[in-house]
Motif scaffolding. Structure first.
Motif, short mmCIF file in Angstrom:
data_model
loop_
_atom_site.label_atom_id
_atom_site.label_comp_id
_atom_site.label_asym_id
_atom_site.label_seq_id
_atom_site.Cartn_x
_atom_site.Cartn_y
_atom_site.Cartn_z
N MET A 1 0.83 -1.19 0.00
CA MET A 1 0.00 0.00 0.00
C MET A 1 0.87 1.26 0.00
SD MET A 1 -3.06 1.01 2.61
CE MET A 1 -2.05 1.55 3.95
N ALA A 2 1.97 1.21 0.76
CA ALA A 2 2.80 2.40 0.86
C ALA A 2 3.49 2.72 -0.46
CB ALA A 2 3.85 2.20 1.95
N SER A 3 3.76 4.01 -0.68
CA SER A 3 4.48 4.40 -1.89
C SER A 3 5.37 5.58 -1.56
CB SER A 3 3.52 4.77 -3.00
OG SER A 3 2.77 5.88 -2.61
N PHE A 4 6.41 5.80 -2.36
CA PHE A 4 7.27 6.94 -2.09
C PHE A 4 7.65 7.63 -3.38
CE2 PHE A 4 10.69 4.57 -3.69
CZ PHE A 4 10.68 3.32 -3.10
N GLU A 5 8.05 8.88 -3.23
CA GLU A 5 8.50 9.67 -4.38
C GLU A 5 10.00 9.88 -4.21
OE1 GLU A 5 6.48 11.30 -6.69
OE2 GLU A 5 4.68 10.35 -5.91
N VAL A 6 10.79 9.60 -5.24
CA VAL A 6 12.22 9.89 -5.17
C VAL A 6 12.68 10.53 -6.46
CG1 VAL A 6 12.93 8.13 -3.48
CG2 VAL A 6 12.72 7.53 -5.88
N TYR B 1 17.13 3.31 -8.60
CA TYR B 1 16.83 2.42 -7.49
C TYR B 1 15.79 1.38 -7.89
CZ TYR B 1 19.39 4.94 -3.91
OH TYR B 1 20.39 5.49 -3.16
N ILE B 2 15.95 0.19 -7.32
CA ILE B 2 14.91 -0.82 -7.49
C ILE B 2 14.08 -0.82 -6.21
CG2 ILE B 2 14.50 -3.31 -7.68
CD1 ILE B 2 16.96 -3.38 -9.55
N SER B 3 12.76 -0.90 -6.36
CA SER B 3 11.86 -0.84 -5.21
C SER B 3 11.01 -2.12 -5.12
CB SER B 3 10.93 0.37 -5.36
OG SER B 3 10.01 0.12 -6.41
N GLY B 4 10.27 -2.22 -4.03
CA GLY B 4 9.37 -3.36 -3.87
C GLY B 4 8.30 -3.38 -4.95
N THR B 5 7.88 -2.20 -5.36
CA THR B 5 6.87 -2.11 -6.44
C THR B 5 7.45 -2.65 -7.75
OG1 THR B 5 6.01 -0.17 -5.35
CG2 THR B 5 5.32 -0.50 -7.62
N ASP B 6 8.74 -2.38 -8.00
CA ASP B 6 9.37 -2.92 -9.22
C ASP B 6 9.38 -4.44 -9.21
OD1 ASP B 6 9.96 -0.35 -10.19
OD2 ASP B 6 11.84 -0.27 -9.09
N ASN C 1 5.10 2.28 7.93
CA ASN C 1 5.79 2.92 6.81
C ASN C 1 7.29 3.00 6.99
OD1 ASN C 1 3.37 3.38 5.44
ND2 ASN C 1 2.99 5.23 6.63
N GLN C 2 7.87 1.85 7.16
CA GLN C 2 9.33 1.78 7.40
C GLN C 2 10.06 1.86 6.05
OE1 GLN C 2 11.48 0.98 10.46
NE2 GLN C 2 12.72 1.88 8.83
N GLU C 3 10.80 2.92 5.86
CA GLU C 3 11.56 3.05 4.62
C GLU C 3 12.97 2.51 4.82
OE1 GLU C 3 11.97 6.95 2.87
OE2 GLU C 3 12.34 6.03 0.94
N ILE C 4 13.40 1.70 3.88
CA ILE C 4 14.78 1.18 3.94
C ILE C 4 15.47 1.55 2.63
CG2 ILE C 4 16.21 -0.91 4.01
CD1 ILE C 4 14.15 -2.15 5.82
N ILE C 5 16.65 2.13 2.77
CA ILE C 5 17.42 2.50 1.58
C ILE C 5 18.80 1.87 1.69
CG2 ILE C 5 18.44 4.42 0.27
CD1 ILE C 5 16.16 6.18 1.36
N ARG D 1 15.69 0.04 -2.53
CA ARG D 1 14.91 0.71 -1.48
C ARG D 1 13.52 0.12 -1.39
NH1 ARG D 1 15.41 6.69 -2.85
NH2 ARG D 1 14.18 6.90 -0.97
N GLY D 2 12.91 0.36 -0.25
CA GLY D 2 11.56 -0.16 -0.08
C GLY D 2 10.86 0.59 1.02
N LEU D 3 9.57 0.70 0.89
CA LEU D 3 8.75 1.32 1.92
C LEU D 3 7.77 0.25 2.39
CD1 LEU D 3 8.15 3.91 3.43
CD2 LEU D 3 6.66 4.61 1.57
N ILE D 4 8.04 -0.26 3.57
CA ILE D 4 7.27 -1.41 4.08
C ILE D 4 6.11 -0.89 4.91
CG2 ILE D 4 7.45 -3.60 5.33
CD1 ILE D 4 10.54 -3.34 4.96
N ASP D 5 4.91 -1.37 4.61
CA ASP D 5 3.71 -0.86 5.30
C ASP D 5 3.85 -0.96 6.82
OD1 ASP D 5 2.34 -0.10 3.01
OD2 ASP D 5 1.47 -2.08 2.72
N ILE D 6 4.19 -2.17 7.29
CA ILE D 6 4.35 -2.37 8.74
C ILE D 6 5.52 -3.33 8.97
CG2 ILE D 6 3.24 -3.12 10.90
CD1 ILE D 6 0.52 -2.78 9.52
N VAL D 7 6.34 -3.00 9.96
CA VAL D 7 7.36 -3.96 10.40
C VAL D 7 7.06 -4.30 11.86
CG1 VAL D 7 9.81 -4.38 10.83
CG2 VAL D 7 9.11 -3.10 8.79
N LEU D 8 6.92 -5.60 12.14
CA LEU D 8 6.63 -6.06 13.50
C LEU D 8 7.91 -6.58 14.13
CD1 LEU D 8 3.47 -8.20 12.65
CD2 LEU D 8 3.49 -5.85 13.50
N ILE D 9 8.04 -6.32 15.42
CA ILE D 9 9.17 -6.90 16.16
C ILE D 9 8.57 -7.66 17.35
CG2 ILE D 9 11.33 -6.43 17.40
CD1 ILE D 9 11.16 -3.66 15.72
N THR D 10 8.90 -8.94 17.45
CA THR D 10 8.30 -9.76 18.51
C THR D 10 9.14 -9.69 19.79
OG1 THR D 10 9.52 -11.75 17.95
CG2 THR D 10 7.46 -11.41 16.77
#
Ligand code: SF4
Length: 212
Positions: free
Chosen positions: A1-6, A12-17, A79-83, A90-99
Protein backbone atom coordinates in the motif's frame (compact mmCIF):
# COMPACT_ATOMS: atom_id res chain seq x y z
CA UNK A 1 0.00 0.00 0.00
CA UNK A 2 2.80 2.40 0.86
CA UNK A 3 4.48 4.40 -1.89
CA UNK A 4 7.27 6.94 -2.09
CA UNK A 5 8.50 9.67 -4.38
CA UNK A 6 12.22 9.89 -5.17
CA UNK A 7 14.23 12.02 -7.58
CA UNK A 8 16.48 9.21 -8.78
CA UNK A 9 13.81 6.54 -8.81
CA UNK A 10 15.04 5.03 -12.07
CA UNK A 11 18.38 4.09 -10.48
CA UNK A 12 16.83 2.42 -7.49
CA UNK A 13 14.91 -0.82 -7.49
CA UNK A 14 11.86 -0.84 -5.21
CA UNK A 15 9.37 -3.36 -3.87
CA UNK A 16 6.87 -2.11 -6.44
CA UNK A 17 9.37 -2.92 -9.22
CA UNK A 18 9.74 -6.47 -7.94
CA UNK A 19 5.95 -6.86 -7.71
CA UNK A 20 5.46 -5.41 -11.20
CA UNK A 21 8.20 -7.59 -12.68
CA UNK A 22 6.55 -10.75 -11.39
CA UNK A 23 3.18 -9.57 -12.73
CA UNK A 24 4.55 -8.44 -16.12
CA UNK A 25 8.17 -7.28 -16.77
CA UNK A 26 6.98 -4.89 -19.48
CA UNK A 27 5.45 -2.69 -16.76
CA UNK A 28 8.93 -2.16 -15.28
CA UNK A 29 10.34 -1.39 -18.74
CA UNK A 30 7.62 1.18 -19.47
CA UNK A 31 7.98 2.73 -16.05
CA UNK A 32 11.75 2.85 -15.64
CA UNK A 33 13.21 2.87 -19.16
CA UNK A 34 10.54 4.60 -21.23
CA UNK A 35 9.32 6.63 -18.23
CA UNK A 36 5.73 6.52 -19.43
CA UNK A 37 2.67 7.64 -17.52
CA UNK A 38 0.26 5.19 -16.02
CA UNK A 39 -3.25 5.38 -17.40
CA UNK A 40 -5.77 3.66 -15.23
CA UNK A 41 -9.34 3.02 -16.29
CA UNK A 42 -12.16 4.95 -14.59
CA UNK A 43 -12.94 1.88 -12.47
CA UNK A 44 -9.38 1.73 -11.11
CA UNK A 45 -9.26 5.51 -10.52
CA UNK A 46 -12.50 5.29 -8.60
CA UNK A 47 -11.13 2.33 -6.65
CA UNK A 48 -7.98 4.30 -5.78
CA UNK A 49 -9.99 7.23 -4.42
CA UNK A 50 -12.20 4.90 -2.41
CA UNK A 51 -9.14 3.17 -0.98
CA UNK A 52 -7.54 6.43 0.09
CA UNK A 53 -10.72 7.30 2.01
CA UNK A 54 -10.74 3.89 3.66
CA UNK A 55 -7.09 3.90 4.64
CA UNK A 56 -7.48 4.85 8.31
CA UNK A 57 -10.26 2.34 8.85
CA UNK A 58 -8.17 -0.37 7.24
CA UNK A 59 -5.12 0.37 9.39
CA UNK A 60 -7.30 -0.11 12.46
CA UNK A 61 -8.56 -3.44 11.16
CA UNK A 62 -5.03 -4.63 10.30
CA UNK A 63 -3.96 -3.73 13.83
CA UNK A 64 -6.76 -5.84 15.31
CA UNK A 65 -6.01 -8.79 13.01
CA UNK A 66 -2.30 -8.66 13.85
CA UNK A 67 -2.90 -8.47 17.60
CA UNK A 68 -5.14 -11.53 17.43
CA UNK A 69 -2.76 -13.56 15.32
CA UNK A 70 0.53 -12.39 16.82
CA UNK A 71 0.13 -11.54 20.51
CA UNK A 72 3.92 -11.84 20.91
CA UNK A 73 4.52 -8.61 18.97
CA UNK A 74 6.02 -5.89 21.16
CA UNK A 75 6.66 -3.19 18.57
CA UNK A 76 5.01 -2.08 15.35
CA UNK A 77 6.68 0.37 12.95
CA UNK A 78 4.50 1.89 10.25
CA UNK A 79 5.79 2.92 6.81
CA UNK A 80 9.33 1.78 7.40
CA UNK A 81 11.56 3.05 4.62
CA UNK A 82 14.78 1.18 3.94
CA UNK A 83 17.42 2.50 1.58
CA UNK A 84 20.52 0.52 0.66
CA UNK A 85 22.58 3.12 -1.17
CA UNK A 86 25.41 0.88 -2.29
CA UNK A 87 23.07 -1.67 -3.84
CA UNK A 88 20.63 0.99 -5.09
CA UNK A 89 17.74 -0.80 -3.43
CA UNK A 90 14.91 0.71 -1.48
CA UNK A 91 11.56 -0.16 -0.08
CA UNK A 92 8.75 1.32 1.92
CA UNK A 93 7.27 -1.41 4.08
CA UNK A 94 3.71 -0.86 5.30
CA UNK A 95 4.35 -2.37 8.74
CA UNK A 96 7.36 -3.96 10.40
CA UNK A 97 6.63 -6.06 13.50
CA UNK A 98 9.17 -6.90 16.16
CA UNK A 99 8.30 -9.76 18.51
CA UNK A 100 9.30 -10.29 22.15
CA UNK A 101 12.11 -12.57 21.10
CA UNK A 102 13.42 -10.17 18.46
CA UNK A 103 11.89 -11.70 15.33
CA UNK A 104 11.34 -9.17 12.53
CA UNK A 105 8.23 -9.58 10.37
CA UNK A 106 7.25 -7.42 7.37
CA UNK A 107 3.54 -6.84 6.64
CA UNK A 108 2.19 -5.65 3.30
CA UNK A 109 -1.36 -4.31 2.91
CA UNK A 110 -3.20 -4.81 -0.34
CA UNK A 111 -6.43 -2.99 -1.10
CA UNK A 112 -7.87 -5.93 -2.96
CA UNK A 113 -8.97 -9.55 -2.62
CA UNK A 114 -6.62 -12.50 -2.33
CA UNK A 115 -6.49 -15.26 -4.92
CA UNK A 116 -9.36 -17.21 -3.29
CA UNK A 117 -7.70 -17.29 0.11
CA UNK A 118 -4.18 -17.56 -1.29
CA UNK A 119 -1.62 -14.79 -1.84
CA UNK A 120 -0.94 -13.55 -5.38
CA UNK A 121 2.58 -14.48 -6.58
CA UNK A 122 3.65 -10.85 -7.22
CA UNK A 123 2.79 -9.99 -3.61
CA UNK A 124 4.80 -12.93 -2.26
CA UNK A 125 7.95 -11.75 -4.04
CA UNK A 126 7.44 -8.14 -3.00
CA UNK A 127 7.35 -9.39 0.60
CA UNK A 128 10.43 -11.57 0.04
CA UNK A 129 12.23 -8.48 -1.27
CA UNK A 130 11.33 -6.62 1.93
CA UNK A 131 12.66 -9.59 3.91
CA UNK A 132 15.98 -9.21 2.09
CA UNK A 133 16.10 -5.45 2.80
CA UNK A 134 15.34 -6.04 6.48
CA UNK A 135 17.99 -8.75 6.70
CA UNK A 136 20.62 -6.46 5.18
CA UNK A 137 19.63 -3.64 7.50
CA UNK A 138 19.37 -5.60 10.76
CA UNK A 139 21.63 -8.62 10.17
CA UNK A 140 18.78 -10.87 11.33
CA UNK A 141 17.16 -13.65 9.36
CA UNK A 142 13.59 -12.86 8.22
CA UNK A 143 11.65 -16.09 7.89
CA UNK A 144 8.06 -14.98 7.46
CA UNK A 145 5.82 -12.08 6.64
CA UNK A 146 2.11 -11.28 6.28
CA UNK A 147 -0.11 -9.92 3.54
CA UNK A 148 -3.39 -8.31 4.54
CA UNK A 149 -6.05 -8.33 1.82
CA UNK A 150 -8.25 -5.46 2.89
CA UNK A 151 -11.31 -6.18 0.75
CA UNK A 152 -11.93 -9.46 2.51
CA UNK A 153 -10.07 -8.71 5.76
CA UNK A 154 -7.82 -11.71 5.22
CA UNK A 155 -4.40 -11.86 6.88
CA UNK A 156 -2.20 -14.47 5.23
CA UNK A 157 1.10 -15.73 6.60
CA UNK A 158 3.88 -16.20 4.06
CA UNK A 159 6.85 -18.39 4.89
CA UNK A 160 9.84 -16.79 3.18
CA UNK A 161 12.53 -19.32 2.32
CA UNK A 162 15.76 -19.20 0.34
CA UNK A 163 13.74 -20.19 -2.71
CA UNK A 164 11.79 -16.89 -2.72
CA UNK A 165 14.89 -14.85 -1.79
CA UNK A 166 16.94 -16.41 -4.58
CA UNK A 167 14.24 -15.62 -7.12
CA UNK A 168 14.13 -12.01 -5.92
CA UNK A 169 17.90 -11.72 -6.34
CA UNK A 170 17.55 -13.05 -9.88
CA UNK A 171 14.81 -10.51 -10.60
CA UNK A 172 17.05 -7.70 -9.32
CA UNK A 173 19.80 -8.86 -11.70
CA UNK A 174 17.34 -9.05 -14.61
CA UNK A 175 15.99 -5.54 -13.93
CA UNK A 176 19.56 -4.16 -13.72
CA UNK A 177 20.40 -5.78 -17.05
CA UNK A 178 17.28 -4.32 -18.64
CA UNK A 179 18.11 -0.85 -17.29
CA UNK A 180 21.62 -1.11 -18.73
CA UNK A 181 20.57 -2.45 -22.15
CA UNK A 182 17.44 -0.30 -22.35
CA UNK A 183 15.74 -3.11 -24.24
CA UNK A 184 12.28 -4.49 -23.46
CA UNK A 185 12.37 -7.83 -21.66
CA UNK A 186 11.52 -10.85 -23.78
CA UNK A 187 8.36 -12.25 -22.30
CA UNK A 188 5.42 -14.41 -23.18
CA UNK A 189 2.42 -12.19 -22.60
CA UNK A 190 -0.35 -13.66 -20.54
CA UNK A 191 -3.50 -12.03 -22.01
CA UNK A 192 -5.45 -12.76 -18.82
CA UNK A 193 -3.34 -10.10 -17.10
CA UNK A 194 -3.93 -7.46 -19.77
CA UNK A 195 -7.20 -6.09 -18.50
CA UNK A 196 -5.86 -2.55 -18.04
CA UNK A 197 -5.14 -2.71 -14.31
CA UNK A 198 -1.39 -2.47 -15.01
CA UNK A 199 -1.88 1.08 -16.33
CA UNK A 200 0.08 0.44 -19.55
CA UNK A 201 -2.47 -1.26 -21.74
CA UNK A 202 -2.54 1.92 -23.84
CA UNK A 203 1.17 1.44 -24.71
CA UNK A 204 0.87 -2.26 -25.41
CA UNK A 205 -2.12 -1.54 -27.65
CA UNK A 206 -0.06 1.03 -29.57
CA UNK A 207 3.05 -1.15 -29.87
CA UNK A 208 1.05 -4.25 -30.65
CA UNK A 209 2.31 -6.13 -27.58
CA UNK A 210 -1.10 -6.68 -26.17
CA UNK A 211 -3.03 -9.58 -27.54
CA UNK A 212 -5.93 -9.37 -25.11
S1 SF4 B 1 -1.15 -4.68 -21.01
FE1 SF4 B 1 -0.46 -6.75 -20.50
S2 SF4 B 1 1.51 -7.01 -21.57
FE2 SF4 B 1 1.05 -4.81 -21.50
S3 SF4 B 1 2.13 -4.08 -19.67
FE3 SF4 B 1 0.02 -4.54 -19.08
S4 SF4 B 1 0.07 -6.65 -18.33
FE4 SF4 B 1 1.97 -6.30 -19.49
Amino acid sequence: MASFEVDDEAEYISGTDIKNWVYCPLIVYYRKVMVLDLKLGSQQEEGKRKHEDLQRKIMRRVGIALRKRLPEVKEKVMNQEIILQKERLRGLIDIVLITNNGEIIPVEIKMMRSNRGKPWPDHIYQLAYYAILLERKTGKLVKRGYIYYAEEEELIEIIITNHEKTRVKRIIRDIRRMLKDERPPKIRINPRKCTGGCGYKWVCDKLGHNIA
